[in-house]
Design a protein around this motif. Structure first.
Motif, PDB file in Angstrom:
ATOM      1  N   ARG A 342       0.808  -1.190  -0.050  1.00 45.05           N
ATOM      2  CA  ARG A 342       0.127  -0.106   0.080  1.00 45.05           C
ATOM      3  C   ARG A 342       0.833   1.294  -0.067  1.00 45.05           C
ATOM      4  NH1 ARG A 342      -5.034  -1.244   4.335  1.00 45.05           N
ATOM      5  NH2 ARG A 342      -5.597  -2.989   3.587  1.00 45.05           N
ATOM      6  N   LEU A 343       1.859   1.285   0.689  1.00 47.16           N
ATOM      7  CA  LEU A 343       2.714   2.565   0.988  1.00 47.16           C
ATOM      8  C   LEU A 343       3.361   2.725  -0.105  1.00 47.16           C
ATOM      9  CD1 LEU A 343       3.981   4.504   2.648  1.00 47.16           C
ATOM     10  CD2 LEU A 343       5.969   2.922   3.430  1.00 47.16           C
ATOM     11  N   VAL A 346       0.878   4.205  -2.860  1.00 45.18           N
ATOM     12  CA  VAL A 346       0.273   5.584  -2.888  1.00 45.18           C
ATOM     13  C   VAL A 346       1.278   6.630  -2.841  1.00 45.18           C
ATOM     14  CG1 VAL A 346      -1.456   4.992  -1.470  1.00 45.18           C
ATOM     15  CG2 VAL A 346       0.690   5.333  -0.188  1.00 45.18           C
ATOM     16  N   THR A 448      -5.279   7.954   1.725  1.00 47.42           N
ATOM     17  CA  THR A 448      -4.102   7.286   2.478  1.00 47.42           C
ATOM     18  C   THR A 448      -4.700   7.118   3.992  1.00 47.42           C
ATOM     19  OG1 THR A 448      -2.411   8.159   0.748  1.00 47.42           O
ATOM     20  CG2 THR A 448      -1.723   7.720   3.238  1.00 47.42           C
ATOM     21  N   ARG A 457      -0.554   6.138  11.053  1.00 46.71           N
ATOM     22  CA  ARG A 457      -1.431   6.827  10.055  1.00 46.71           C
ATOM     23  C   ARG A 457      -0.530   8.358   9.566  1.00 46.71           C
ATOM     24  NH1 ARG A 457      -6.172   7.327  12.477  1.00 46.71           N
ATOM     25  NH2 ARG A 457      -6.440   5.368  11.313  1.00 46.71           N
ATOM     26  N   LEU A 461       1.036   9.047   6.145  1.00 50.15           N
ATOM     27  CA  LEU A 461       0.551  10.039   5.296  1.00 50.15           C
ATOM     28  C   LEU A 461       2.015  10.981   4.941  1.00 50.15           C
ATOM     29  CD1 LEU A 461      -1.676  11.639   4.186  1.00 50.15           C
ATOM     30  CD2 LEU A 461      -1.892  12.707   6.279  1.00 50.15           C
ATOM     31  N   VAL A 464       3.839   9.644   2.005  1.00 46.45           N
ATOM     32  CA  VAL A 464       3.117   9.984   0.827  1.00 46.45           C
ATOM     33  C   VAL A 464       3.602  11.268   0.466  1.00 46.45           C
ATOM     34  CG1 VAL A 464       1.062  10.307  -0.643  1.00 46.45           C
ATOM     35  CG2 VAL A 464       1.432   8.346   1.061  1.00 46.45           C
TER      36      VAL A 464
END
Length: 538
Positions: A342-343, A346, A448, A457, A461, A464
């Protein structure tokens, strides 16, 4: 005698967990921290609204520093000078590019305004090459990268969201003031821009995470969009400040934009609460309860320390809270393949989005259009972007929105690169490309937030944002190189990059309508259940 807390009367949704001196303590039957916080702060009153606004103002200051180089490092205009010595010199033409003055005698041309209006004219950088002219802006984004790596995880570990937000704003504003006062050459200027970027690296992420964690889940997406609006206001204020100070030193722009954040930091420190989610995950019981009481839109029953541990049933396990730093956080992502996948996805989307988001406004000087007007139009394009995000984020899937707007931005940017003769068409395509990149960026940040649990979280973020800033770091050099091609090279590269990056949404799960998790274990269990559902095992 009426009940003091009629809205908390025992029902199917609540149980009495234990008796206390104040009477029974009513607890939600659910084991979800999200539902518990929603019960106490789900209502969105004026107190929460004002706190949200106060936090989100930080976005405006970040927007100003992100794009201030459009005016401070602008390519200045010049004109030919008619003197007895060069009357017969037919080589001087004011329609030529700025690099043309490098082959002209010094007395054959002059700047249209004072040389102090731009760093390029003050330090005679017109012949210095694209690397040196783009160095200050690139230094700002490189500083953001460094700040993100060194500061980001502090919001999840020792400092928290609120304290890191205050610290970041102070570093950014103080270094901006120093930029105006002590910059005597491009190297000092670039170093101070690096420090400014270092400070602002975590402003948006801290402000976004803090504001969304101080409200119930019903208002989470809407509150996040408030920050985008303030970023737009900060961006939009630049052409106004620049126009009012036209003909004056570029240093005044830094003074006007860096003094107000200092007062904002004081207000945030005094009137904004820390995230109750972060306090809970860190095991800070008394502060968690005190904050939850202060955030409640209506009077709630007295909360005690025992309530803290009863919410999810692991009071003893979180006494000291998790202790994340950058390396442990990255190790955590690496060890959990679903989180790492996922990281990376994104971040790939963020890189392409950032190249266009920051590069488009910086490249406006390459277009044959009034700089103040074109910057204002680009800033105004962020308002409908925020509105569209607000209207669509609750109705359409996150993946569809990110992919659709990324592809639209890429196509318009590529077309814009080849239509330099039609000014109106070119600026229209540029604006729509920027609008689409803004919308994709807005949705990506909300996406995200929903993809990663509370304990990491802010770090996710921030990573990203790092990718977005990395894309932005390439933009100034591309813009400087593209000046001699009227934006053909820069806008073409921008378009291809964001279009390709948008395809990475295929690696991500859809999060629309899902509850956000607080621990990695919860998120991992949800991932496993989703995979089983896809394969028909549940």
């Amino acid at each position: 005698m009426t009940d003091s807390y009629p809205f908390l009367s025992p029902s199917d949704d609540f149980i009495t967990s234990r008796e206390s001196a104040e009477g029974p303590l009513l607890m939600p039957k659910t084991s979800s921290l999200d539902d518990t916080i929603e019960h106490y702060i789900g209502d969105f009153g004026w107190k929460q609204f004002l706190r949200t606004i106060l936090i989100s103002i930080a976005w405006a200051f970040d927007g100003q520093q992100s794009f201030i180089s459009i005016f401070t490092d602008a390519e200045p205009t010049w004109h030919c000078v008619s003197t007895p010595q060069n009357q017969n010199n037919s080589t001087c033409s004011s329609n030529s590019t700025l690099s043309s003055v490098c082959v002209l005698p010094k007395d054959a041309w002059s700047w249209d305004a004072s040389p102090y209006t731009s760093t390029i004219s003050e330090w005679s950088l017109q012949c210095a090459g694209s690397f040196l002219t783009g160095l200050p802006a690139s230094s700002f984004f490189i500083g953001s990268l460094a700040g993100g790596f060194l500061l980001a995880t502090l919001a999840d570990s020792s400092l928290g969201r609120k304290n890191l937000l205050v610290l970041s704003c102070l570093i950014m504003s103080l270094s901006g003031i120093l930029t105006a006062l002590v910059s005597t050459n491009v190297w000092i200027y670039a170093a101070l821009r690096f420090l400014t970027g270092f400070g602002r690296a975590t402003i948006n992420t801290c402000a976004l995470v803090l504001s969304t964690e101080l409200v119930g889940k019903r208002w989470r997406a809407q509150v996040g969009i408030i920050g985008f609006v303030f970023f737009t206001l900060g961006f939009l204020s630049l052409p106004l400040i620049g126009y009012l100070n036209r003909g004056s030193s570029w240093r005044l722009l830094y003074i006007w934009t860096c003094v107000p954040p200092i007062f904002h930091c004081i207000l945030v420190h005094l009137y904004v609460s820390e995230s109750p989610r972060w306090l809970y995950v860190r095991g800070r019981k008394e502060e968690f309860i005190k904050t939850l009481k202060g955030l409640a839109a209506r009077e709630k029953p007295n909360l005690t320390s025992s309530f803290f541990g009863t919410i999810m049933g692991f009071e003893e396990n979180i006494e000291d809270g998790p202790n994340f730093d950058f390396y442990s956080t990255m190790k955590t992502f690496w060890e959990r393949k679903w989180a790492f996948r996922r990281l990376m996805a994104v971040m790939a989307i963020g890189f392409g989005t950032g190249m266009v988001y920051y590069g488009m406004p910086l490249g406006l000087g390459s277009l044959s259009f009034n700089l103040y007007l074109s910057v204002s139009l680009n800033a105004l394009a962020e308002f409908p972007s925020s509105l569209i995000t607000f209207l669509l984020v609750g109705k359409l899937n996150r993946k569809e929105l990110v992919l659709g707007f990324a592809m639209a931005s890429g196509i318009c940017s590529i077309i814009c690169a080849f239509y330099s003769k039609w000014k109106a068409l070119q600026i229209s395509l540029e604006m729509f490309s920027f609008f689409s990149a803004c919308t994709a960026f807005n949705v990506l940040l909300i996406y995200t937030l929903e993809l990663f649990p509370t304990c990491v979280r802010n770090s996710a973020l921030s990573m990203v944002r790092q990718a977005v800033v990395l894309g932005g770091a390439f933009s100034p050099v591309l813009v400087a190189v593209g000046r001699n091609t009227k934006g053909l090279l820069s806008y073409g590269v921008f378009g291809v990059t964001i279009a390709v990056s948008g395809l990475f949404v295929g690696c991500l799960p859809e999060t629309k309508g899902d509850e956000i998790c607080d621990t990695l274990e919860e998120e991992e269990q949800k991932e496993i259940m989703a995979a089983r559902s896809v394969h028909g095992l549940v």
